[in-house]
Structures are given as C-alpha cells and as structure tokens.
Design an enzyme around this catalytic site. Structure first.
Site, PDB file in Angstrom:
ATOM      1  N   SER A   1       7.408  -9.773  -0.318  1.00  0.00           N
ATOM      2  CA  SER A   1       7.915 -10.732  -1.311  1.00  0.00           C
ATOM      3  C   SER A   1       7.352 -10.438  -2.704  1.00  0.00           C
ATOM      4  O   SER A   1       8.050 -10.615  -3.711  1.00  0.00           O
ATOM      5  CB  SER A   1       7.623 -12.175  -0.896  1.00  0.00           C
ATOM      6  OG  SER A   1       6.251 -12.465  -0.956  1.00  0.00           O
ATOM      7  N   ASN A   2       6.120  -9.964  -2.782  1.00  0.00           N
ATOM      8  CA  ASN A   2       5.581  -9.590  -4.097  1.00  0.00           C
ATOM      9  C   ASN A   2       6.289  -8.352  -4.639  1.00  0.00           C
ATOM     10  O   ASN A   2       6.527  -8.244  -5.845  1.00  0.00           O
ATOM     11  CB  ASN A   2       4.071  -9.359  -4.015  1.00  0.00           C
ATOM     12  CG  ASN A   2       3.292 -10.649  -4.123  1.00  0.00           C
ATOM     13  OD1 ASN A   2       3.220 -11.250  -5.193  1.00  0.00           O
ATOM     14  ND2 ASN A   2       2.735 -11.116  -3.009  1.00  0.00           N
TER      15      ASN A   2
ATOM     16  N   ARG B   1      -8.449   9.007   8.173  1.00  0.00           N
ATOM     17  CA  ARG B   1      -8.008   8.344   6.944  1.00  0.00           C
ATOM     18  C   ARG B   1      -7.612   9.365   5.876  1.00  0.00           C
ATOM     19  O   ARG B   1      -6.663   9.158   5.122  1.00  0.00           O
ATOM     20  CB  ARG B   1      -9.150   7.451   6.432  1.00  0.00           C
ATOM     21  CG  ARG B   1      -8.703   6.206   5.723  1.00  0.00           C
ATOM     22  CD  ARG B   1      -9.884   5.328   5.405  1.00  0.00           C
ATOM     23  NE  ARG B   1     -10.202   4.390   6.466  1.00  0.00           N
ATOM     24  CZ  ARG B   1      -9.606   3.212   6.622  1.00  0.00           C
ATOM     25  NH1 ARG B   1      -8.668   2.834   5.799  1.00  0.00           N
ATOM     26  NH2 ARG B   1      -9.956   2.416   7.602  1.00  0.00           N
TER      27      ARG B   1
ATOM     28  N   ILE C   1      -7.242  -0.046   3.769  1.00  0.00           N
ATOM     29  CA  ILE C   1      -8.335   0.222   2.833  1.00  0.00           C
ATOM     30  C   ILE C   1      -8.224   1.673   2.375  1.00  0.00           C
ATOM     31  O   ILE C   1      -8.007   2.572   3.196  1.00  0.00           O
ATOM     32  CB  ILE C   1      -9.694  -0.053   3.503  1.00  0.00           C
ATOM     33  CG1 ILE C   1      -9.847  -1.570   3.713  1.00  0.00           C
ATOM     34  CG2 ILE C   1     -10.836   0.499   2.660  1.00  0.00           C
ATOM     35  CD1 ILE C   1     -11.098  -1.974   4.452  1.00  0.00           C
ATOM     36  N   LEU C   2      -8.309   1.888   1.073  1.00  0.00           N
ATOM     37  CA  LEU C   2      -8.165   3.233   0.516  1.00  0.00           C
ATOM     38  C   LEU C   2      -9.541   3.814   0.199  1.00  0.00           C
ATOM     39  O   LEU C   2     -10.439   3.103  -0.243  1.00  0.00           O
ATOM     40  CB  LEU C   2      -7.310   3.172  -0.752  1.00  0.00           C
ATOM     41  CG  LEU C   2      -5.867   2.699  -0.507  1.00  0.00           C
ATOM     42  CD1 LEU C   2      -5.182   2.353  -1.821  1.00  0.00           C
ATOM     43  CD2 LEU C   2      -5.068   3.743   0.263  1.00  0.00           C
TER      44      LEU C   2
ATOM     45  N   ASN D   1      -3.602  -4.187  -7.795  1.00  0.00           N
ATOM     46  CA  ASN D   1      -3.516  -4.866  -6.493  1.00  0.00           C
ATOM     47  C   ASN D   1      -3.448  -6.363  -6.730  1.00  0.00           C
ATOM     48  O   ASN D   1      -4.019  -6.871  -7.692  1.00  0.00           O
ATOM     49  CB  ASN D   1      -4.757  -4.552  -5.655  1.00  0.00           C
ATOM     50  CG  ASN D   1      -4.743  -5.244  -4.304  1.00  0.00           C
ATOM     51  OD1 ASN D   1      -3.707  -5.279  -3.633  1.00  0.00           O
ATOM     52  ND2 ASN D   1      -5.868  -5.808  -3.898  1.00  0.00           N
TER      53      ASN D   1
ATOM     54  N   HIS E   1      -4.500  -9.917  -4.898  1.00  0.00           N
ATOM     55  CA  HIS E   1      -5.374 -10.396  -3.825  1.00  0.00           C
ATOM     56  C   HIS E   1      -5.335 -11.921  -3.810  1.00  0.00           C
ATOM     57  O   HIS E   1      -5.454 -12.552  -4.871  1.00  0.00           O
ATOM     58  CB  HIS E   1      -6.802  -9.903  -4.050  1.00  0.00           C
ATOM     59  CG  HIS E   1      -7.721 -10.279  -2.934  1.00  0.00           C
ATOM     60  ND1 HIS E   1      -7.640  -9.697  -1.683  1.00  0.00           N
ATOM     61  CD2 HIS E   1      -8.709 -11.198  -2.863  1.00  0.00           C
ATOM     62  CE1 HIS E   1      -8.550 -10.247  -0.887  1.00  0.00           C
ATOM     63  NE2 HIS E   1      -9.216 -11.154  -1.583  1.00  0.00           N
TER      64      HIS E   1
ATOM     65  N   SER F   1      -5.443 -13.253  -7.637  1.00  0.00           N
ATOM     66  CA  SER F   1      -5.894 -12.387  -8.730  1.00  0.00           C
ATOM     67  C   SER F   1      -5.132 -11.071  -8.676  1.00  0.00           C
ATOM     68  O   SER F   1      -4.854 -10.557  -7.600  1.00  0.00           O
ATOM     69  CB  SER F   1      -7.388 -12.064  -8.584  1.00  0.00           C
ATOM     70  OG  SER F   1      -8.167 -13.236  -8.434  1.00  0.00           O
TER      71      SER F   1
ATOM     72  N   THR G   1     -10.309  -0.067  -7.875  1.00  0.00           N
ATOM     73  CA  THR G   1     -11.399   0.897  -7.971  1.00  0.00           C
ATOM     74  C   THR G   1     -11.867   1.204  -6.550  1.00  0.00           C
ATOM     75  O   THR G   1     -11.302   0.679  -5.578  1.00  0.00           O
ATOM     76  CB  THR G   1     -12.557   0.320  -8.809  1.00  0.00           C
ATOM     77  OG1 THR G   1     -12.939  -0.936  -8.226  1.00  0.00           O
ATOM     78  CG2 THR G   1     -12.154   0.100 -10.253  1.00  0.00           C
TER      79      THR G   1
ATOM     80  N   LEU H   1     -13.721  -2.339  -2.483  1.00  0.00           N
ATOM     81  CA  LEU H   1     -12.623  -3.209  -2.048  1.00  0.00           C
ATOM     82  C   LEU H   1     -12.514  -4.474  -2.910  1.00  0.00           C
ATOM     83  O   LEU H   1     -13.494  -5.201  -3.074  1.00  0.00           O
ATOM     84  CB  LEU H   1     -12.852  -3.608  -0.574  1.00  0.00           C
ATOM     85  CG  LEU H   1     -11.793  -4.517   0.048  1.00  0.00           C
ATOM     86  CD1 LEU H   1     -10.482  -3.771   0.217  1.00  0.00           C
ATOM     87  CD2 LEU H   1     -12.286  -5.066   1.380  1.00  0.00           C
ATOM     88  N   ASP H   2     -11.319  -4.721  -3.433  1.00  0.00           N
ATOM     89  CA  ASP H   2     -11.005  -5.949  -4.182  1.00  0.00           C
ATOM     90  C   ASP H   2     -12.005  -6.208  -5.303  1.00  0.00           C
ATOM     91  O   ASP H   2     -12.423  -7.342  -5.537  1.00  0.00           O
ATOM     92  CB  ASP H   2     -10.979  -7.163  -3.221  1.00  0.00           C
ATOM     93  CG  ASP H   2      -9.932  -7.007  -2.131  1.00  0.00           C
ATOM     94  OD1 ASP H   2      -8.909  -6.362  -2.386  1.00  0.00           O
ATOM     95  OD2 ASP H   2     -10.159  -7.522  -1.023  1.00  0.00           O
TER      96      ASP H   2
ATOM     97  N   GLU I   1       1.806 -16.130  -6.946  1.00  0.00           N
ATOM     98  CA  GLU I   1       1.646 -14.675  -6.890  1.00  0.00           C
ATOM     99  C   GLU I   1       2.863 -14.003  -7.512  1.00  0.00           C
ATOM    100  O   GLU I   1       2.750 -13.032  -8.269  1.00  0.00           O
ATOM    101  CB  GLU I   1       1.493 -14.205  -5.439  1.00  0.00           C
ATOM    102  CG  GLU I   1       0.246 -14.715  -4.754  1.00  0.00           C
ATOM    103  CD  GLU I   1      -0.007 -14.036  -3.409  1.00  0.00           C
ATOM    104  OE1 GLU I   1       0.346 -12.857  -3.247  1.00  0.00           O
ATOM    105  OE2 GLU I   1      -0.550 -14.702  -2.500  1.00  0.00           O
TER     106      GLU I   1
HETATM  107  C1  GAR Z   1       0.268 -11.676  -0.302  1.00  0.00           C
HETATM  108  O1  GAR Z   1      -0.155 -13.002  -0.154  1.00  0.00           O
HETATM  109  C2  GAR Z   1      -0.821 -10.842  -0.924  1.00  0.00           C
HETATM  110  O2  GAR Z   1      -1.585 -11.533  -1.878  1.00  0.00           O
HETATM  111  C3  GAR Z   1      -1.656 -10.493   0.272  1.00  0.00           C
HETATM  112  O3  GAR Z   1      -0.728 -10.237   1.300  1.00  0.00           O
HETATM  113  C4  GAR Z   1       0.447 -11.022   1.063  1.00  0.00           C
HETATM  114  C5  GAR Z   1       1.635 -10.099   1.115  1.00  0.00           C
HETATM  115  O4  GAR Z   1       2.835 -10.803   1.085  1.00  0.00           O
HETATM  116  N1  GAR Z   1      -2.477  -9.360   0.017  1.00  0.00           N
HETATM  117  C6  GAR Z   1      -3.659  -9.170   0.585  1.00  0.00           C
HETATM  118  O5  GAR Z   1      -4.145  -9.939   1.386  1.00  0.00           O
HETATM  119  C7  GAR Z   1      -4.360  -7.906   0.158  1.00  0.00           C
HETATM  120  N2  GAR Z   1      -5.695  -7.882   0.631  1.00  0.00           N
HETATM  121  P1  GAR Z   1       4.192 -10.089   0.691  1.00  0.00           P
HETATM  122  O6  GAR Z   1       4.325  -8.875   1.609  1.00  0.00           O
HETATM  123  O7  GAR Z   1       5.243 -11.116   0.968  1.00  0.00           O
HETATM  124  O8  GAR Z   1       4.105  -9.694  -0.740  1.00  0.00           O
END
Ligand code: GAR
Length: 197
Positions: free
Chosen positions: A14-15, A66, A93-94, A108, A110, A137, A142, A145-146, A175
């Site tokens: 969705s994002n 990885r 995780i990258l 990203n 979060h 956020s 970098t 992580l996050d 978001e």
């Molecule tokens: C979103 O809520 C995003 O913030 C979160 O996953 C969801 C993805 O939804 N991301 C994380 O948790 C990253 N660590 P979407 O696939 O519908 O965009």
C-alpha cells in the site's frame, strides 16, 4: 530529467501504491521498478496494474547466503539505473555492503516514532509502554537497522481500545501521506523534515 525510483516491497504494497500514485504531473520522479523478495506479495499485481515493471528476488532461493541474495538484488536494481530506492514494507535486513551502495539515495518507512521501537512489533511495543502517541518515520537507510537520519514523521494519539492491529490500521493512512511528501522533497535534494500530526 525525472529521477528514477525503484521500490522494494514484501507484502501488500500500500505504501508503494501511495508513492507510485504521487509520482505524476510535475513530480520530479517516476517509478521505474518494483521488486519483491516474496513472489506472493500482493503488491506485485498492484504495481503491474499501475504499469510499473516488476521483479522478484526470492530470498528463499539463497538460504543462509545473504550476500548472494543481495548480489542478485543489486544486479536487478542496477538494470533499471535507479536514482532513488524506496523500501516500502520491505522486510529483509540489508547488510552494510548493500546499504553502502545506496548511501544517500535509499529511504525506508518505519511504523514508529524513531528512534523508538526499531525492528518489529512496533505497535504492540508502543501500547505496552503506555505511550500516549505513536507514529511513523521516513528515514535514510544506513548500515544500522532503522537508524539513519529521519526525514519525516507523522503522529497520532493512542486511543483507549487501541490494539496493535487497530493502531496499525489507523496509522497506515498517515504513512501514505508521509512517504510521498518526503520522497517529493528528497527527489529535489530537499532534506527539510516533513512533520504531520
Ligand atoms: C507498513 O506499515 C510499513 O511501515 C511497515 O510494513 C508495512 C507495509 O505495508 N514496514 C516495516 O515494518 C519495516 N520495518 P504495505 O506493504 O501495505 O506498504
């Protein structure tokens, strides 16, 4: 010339849809590729419906390796010469080696008010802590992580009766507002934080 944006997803996307829909008209960027690490990610069909090219780099094909996964991810990305890479619900995780390749051009989103609640289960952790507000956020990626510089945040009040699921659902529309707003600025090298509440 428009900036070329690649979007990495793992799920419903969705994002990704919010980002793609924002990149129209006089927007300085355009989506050129959506990659998922999961062939079953619902976002892949949504991207195709939007006319965006898609690719799958399935991490399960590289068990315990990885670096091999990231090599293919990198090659797949580079075939589309992206200027900016957006992680949008990308749940892998990258490594430091990979993030270094995209330093200064990878974002990203979060679902927490960073630096709070890096990692998983952010909504449950905010509720358990008794937080009065929660949010999301967008930050530069970098190696840690996050952890990169925060370029925007959106806040909501925690309500009585919120569950992790309800909080997640109430946060998601924010978001979808925040990420496109940050990307729009970022694509013109504007790093002024976006604040939504
Ligand atoms: C979103 O809520 C995003 O913030 C979160 O996953 C969801 C993805 O939804 N991301 C994380 O948790 C990253 N660590 P979407 O696939 O519908 O965009």
């Amino acid at each position: 010339m428009s900036k070329r944006v690649a979007i990495l997803i793992s799920g419903g996307g969705s994002n990704m849809v919010a980002l793609a829909n924002s990149m129209v008209g006089d927007h300085p960027a355009r989506p050129v590729l959506v990659i998922s690490n999961d062939p079953n990610a619902g976002g892949l069909a949504k991207a195709r419906d939007l006319g965006i090219e898609t690719a799958v780099v399935d991490h399960r094909e590289y068990p315990n390796d990885r670096n091999a996964f990231e090599e293919v991810l990198h090659a797949t990305l580079e075939a589309y010469t992206p200027d900016i890479v957006c992680l949008a619900g990308f749940m892998r995780i990258l490594t430091e080696g990979f993030t270094a390749k995209y330093e200064g051009r990878m974002l990203n989103i979060h679902p927490s008010l960073l630096p709070k609640y890096k990692g998983l289960h952010t909504h449950a952790r905010a509720l358990e802590a008794g937080d009065l507000e929660h949010g999301c956020s967008v930050h530069e990626v970098t190696a840690a992580l996050d952890d990169g510089p925060v370029l925007g945040q959106a806040r909501i009040a925690v309500e009585k009766g919120d569950t992790p699921e309800r909080l997640a659902a109430r946060l998601l529309p924010l978001e979808h507002a925040l990420y496109p707003a940050v990307l729009r600025r970022y694509a013109t090298m504007d790093r002024t934080p976006v604040l939504i509440s």
